[in-house]
Every structure is written in structure tokens, then in C-alpha cells.
Design an enzyme around this catalytic site. Structure first.
Site, PDB file in Angstrom:
ATOM      1  N   ARG A 238       0.856  -1.189   0.000  1.00 56.96           N
ATOM      2  CA  ARG A 238       0.000   0.000   0.000  1.00 56.96           C
ATOM      3  C   ARG A 238       0.890   1.237   0.000  1.00 56.96           C
ATOM      4  O   ARG A 238       1.889   1.300   0.740  1.00 56.96           O
ATOM      5  CB  ARG A 238      -0.891   0.020   1.243  1.00 56.96           C
ATOM      6  CG  ARG A 238      -2.078  -0.911   1.189  1.00 56.96           C
ATOM      7  CD  ARG A 238      -3.131  -0.461   0.174  1.00 56.96           C
ATOM      8  NE  ARG A 238      -4.270  -1.360   0.115  1.00 56.96           N
ATOM      9  CZ  ARG A 238      -4.385  -2.394  -0.725  1.00 56.96           C
ATOM     10  NH1 ARG A 238      -3.423  -2.680  -1.576  1.00 56.96           N
ATOM     11  NH2 ARG A 238      -5.475  -3.142  -0.735  1.00 56.96           N
ATOM     12  N   GLU A 267      -3.079   7.709  -4.534  1.00 60.52           N
ATOM     13  CA  GLU A 267      -3.472   7.206  -5.863  1.00 60.52           C
ATOM     14  C   GLU A 267      -4.749   7.867  -6.346  1.00 60.52           C
ATOM     15  O   GLU A 267      -5.662   8.079  -5.535  1.00 60.52           O
ATOM     16  CB  GLU A 267      -3.680   5.687  -5.787  1.00 60.52           C
ATOM     17  CG  GLU A 267      -2.392   4.951  -5.649  1.00 60.52           C
ATOM     18  CD  GLU A 267      -2.568   3.445  -5.527  1.00 60.52           C
ATOM     19  OE1 GLU A 267      -3.615   2.903  -5.935  1.00 60.52           O
ATOM     20  OE2 GLU A 267      -1.626   2.804  -5.038  1.00 60.52           O
ATOM     21  N   HIS A 286      -0.525   0.191  -9.993  1.00 60.77           N
ATOM     22  CA  HIS A 286      -1.261  -0.695  -9.075  1.00 60.77           C
ATOM     23  C   HIS A 286      -1.844  -1.914  -9.816  1.00 60.77           C
ATOM     24  O   HIS A 286      -3.060  -2.098  -9.880  1.00 60.77           O
ATOM     25  CB  HIS A 286      -2.367   0.077  -8.334  1.00 60.77           C
ATOM     26  CG  HIS A 286      -2.740  -0.576  -7.022  1.00 60.77           C
ATOM     27  ND1 HIS A 286      -3.180   0.107  -5.925  1.00 60.77           N
ATOM     28  CD2 HIS A 286      -2.741  -1.890  -6.640  1.00 60.77           C
ATOM     29  CE1 HIS A 286      -3.437  -0.727  -4.934  1.00 60.77           C
ATOM     30  NE2 HIS A 286      -3.181  -1.950  -5.354  1.00 60.77           N
TER      31      HIS A 286
END
Ligand code: GLV
Length: 322
Positions: A238, A267, A286
């Protein structure tokens, strides 16, 4: 039968499974859901299949007393306020198994890409800058085989990375000693050390721990300063595990040598200074679980979890019972 909301379109098997149980399924097709948006959208639904960009906070539960299940289509559940879910009697599930290999594979891809400077070589060839083989040519890489890998978060994905690294590349593995418990090494040779030692002694650090209040900014300017100048940092966990601005500065200033990132602190935004770092820095959007099979699987697994919970059974991937 129940009403199930899915916040993004999923593969057909997932909805088929829920419909086969007699549930009404509504698939939404829009941007990630804010807490307010989800609180409204979930009106009248008994279960919600969410993705990691949906914010499932207390307000969602408070506004929807009929809601009994949140099935996250992700391994991580940091987008869900689990304490609030528990307080409102909502069951939370995740998809911890199906994406282990895909994410571990991508971590190795990042490791090799950063250490051997694969994107830089690709750009050189495409730009017509490859002027032939020479002994000291650029981009010159660093060795992966035999290097020491520090894995923070020795769960399923961390162990899958360790297997690939040790069995495939002869890397020595270190992880954090946690509460005096030995890591589940499962046939691997793993040494356990404290965080300071892990940072100082490893050639590569890879992050696989969940994002919690304790792990937010685990890698900050202080941690980066502990790492050797040749060290590489990998993050397929993360984004907020890393202080992104501090990392960008550390890369710019040569505090560490490189980074391979699949996740970002805010993000889909990426720190502009990080974007400017082009040597030994590889940035992916991602995509840890982004293989068709894995994405199909995690949708089906989330649907199964929701169906089981709605049927009053214990779902296979229970994170918190309602
Ligand atoms: C992806 O980031 C996941 O947690 O599944």
C-alpha cells in the site's frame, strides 16, 4: 432473498453465483466511491462488494442499518473501517489467497526491472541511443542473485516473494521479529531481525504488510537514511506505507539507489518529484493482481464470501464477523 450492490462491473461468474442463490444484483459503473457516495448508493442493499478505492467508513454503516456484509474484492481491507463494521454488526471479508502469486510475481518483475534497469534499456533502444555492446555500457545494473532481501510483512505474499527470491535467485532473506514469534518460514531459510538492522543490512527491502496506523509511513526519511546507498525499495503493498515525498528526495539525493513501486500514497496521483526520478526507478499503476485469471478469481471469491455470509454461514475469508 437479498439485494447485493457491486460498486464496479465484475466478471460474469461472480454475478451468476449470487443470482443463482436468488439474490438481486446491481452493478454500478462509476468512479471510486467516497464514504458519502457509498452511504447513499448502499440504500436498500444487504450486501456490498467493494473495491480498494471505495471508502467504507462509519457513515456507510450508520446510514444503512439493513447492511450485513461488505465483501472487499482485495486482500487489503484498509479502505474499510473495521471497528465501525463490528460496532454495526456488519461482516467483512476479503480475497487473501487468489492474488498471492500474481502479486509476488509482480514484485519479482519490479525487482529485476529496477536492478537490471530494464525500462531504461528499453527506452535507449527505442530512442535510437543503443550504439553497440561495450564492456562498460549503460545502463549498468546490479546483481539480484545472491543479494539480501528484507521482507516486511511475512504473510502469504511476503512468503511467496521469499520463495521466488530464495529458490529462484539464491537470495538470503531477512524479516522482522514480531512479538518474539518465529515467522512461518515453511522450508525457507529466514533470519529475523529488528527494523533498524533489516534496513541497514539488506540490499533490497520489499513491503508486504497491511496498512494500519502503526505501519503508515513505516518507511520515512529516517528509515531511508538507515538503508545503504546501494539499497533498492520495492512496494507492492500500500502506498502510504512509504512517505512518498521523503522517498522521492532520497532517490534524488542518492540516499538509496532505486525503487520499484506499484502503489502510491495518494493514488492515482504520484508525487511530481518521484516522477522525475528516472534512473533505477520503475513505477507501475497498481497492477499487482492484474492478470485476467486473478482478477476473475478475486471477483468470484468475493461473491462467494458474500453469498455464504448472506446465507448465515461463516464466509471462507472472514476478516471480521458481524
Ligand atoms: C490489492 O492491492 C489488494 O489488496 O488486493
Amino acid at each position: 432473498m437479498a439485494r447485493v450492490l457491486i460498486t464496479q462491473p465484475v466478471y460474469a461468474e461472480a454475478t451468476a453465483e449470487l443470482r443463482a442463490q436468488g439474490h438481486e444484483v446491481v452493478e454500478r459503473n462509476g468512479p471510486p466511491m467516497s464514504a458519502e457516495g457509498l452511504a447513499e448508493a448502499a440504500a436498500g442493499f444487504h450486501a456490498v462488494l467493494t473495491v480498494l478505492t471505495d471508502q467504507v467508513s462509519e457513515g456507510v454503516f450508520a446510514a444503512n442499518p439493513q447492511l450485513s456484509v461488505v465483501a472487499n474484492i482485495a486482500a487489503g481491507v484498509d479502505n474499510i473501517d473495521r471497528a465501525a463494521a463490528a460496532a454495526h454488526g456488519v461482516t467483512v471479508t476479503n480475497t487473501p489467497d487468489s492474488l498471492t502469486d500474481a502479486t509476488a510475481d509482480l514484485t519479482m518483475a519490479l525487482l529485476l526491472a529496477v536492478a537490471r534497469r530494464v525500462p531504461e534499456g528499453d527506452r535507449q533502444v527505442r530512442d535510437g541511443r543503443f550504439s553497440g555492446w561495450t564492456l562498460q555500457q549503460e545502463p549498468m545494473g546490479t546483481d539480484v542473485t545472491g543479494a539480501r532481501l528484507g521482507i516486511i510483512g511475512f504473510g502469504k505474499i511476503g512468503r511467496a516473494v521469499a520463495r521466488r527470491a530464495q529458490h529462484g535467485f539464491g537470495m538470503s532473506i531477512a524479516t522482522l521479529a514480531r512479538d518474539g514469534r518465529e515467522p512461518q518460514a515453511q522450508g525457507l531459510e529466514v533470519s529475523t531481525v529488528g527494523l533498524d538492522e533489516l534496513l541497514a543490512d539488506c540490499d533490497v527491502i520489499s513491503l508486504h504488510c497491511p496498512l494500519t496506523t502503526e505501519t503508515r509511513h513505516l518507511i520515512d526519511a529516517h528509515a531511508l537514511a538507515r538503508m545503504p546507498a546501494h539499497a533498492l525499495l520495492l512496494n507492492t503493498g500500500r502506498g502510504p506505507l512509504v512517505d512518498e515525498r521523503a522517498l522521492a528526495e532520497a532517490l534524488r539525493d542518492g540516499i538509496i539507489a532505486g525503487a520499484g513501486l506499484d502503489v502510491y500514497e495518494h493514488e492515482p496521483d504520484v508525487d511530481p518529484l518521484l516522477l522525475q526520478q528516472r534512473e533505477r526507478v520503475v513505477l507501475l499503476p497498481h497492477v499487482g493482481s492484474a492478470t485476467e485469471r486473478t482478477r476473475r478469481d478475486i471477483c468470484a471469491v468475493a461473491a462467494r464470501n458474500a453469498a455464504e455470509a448472506l446465507a448465515g454461514k461463516t464466509p471462507p475469508d472472514l476478516v471480521a464477523a458481524g
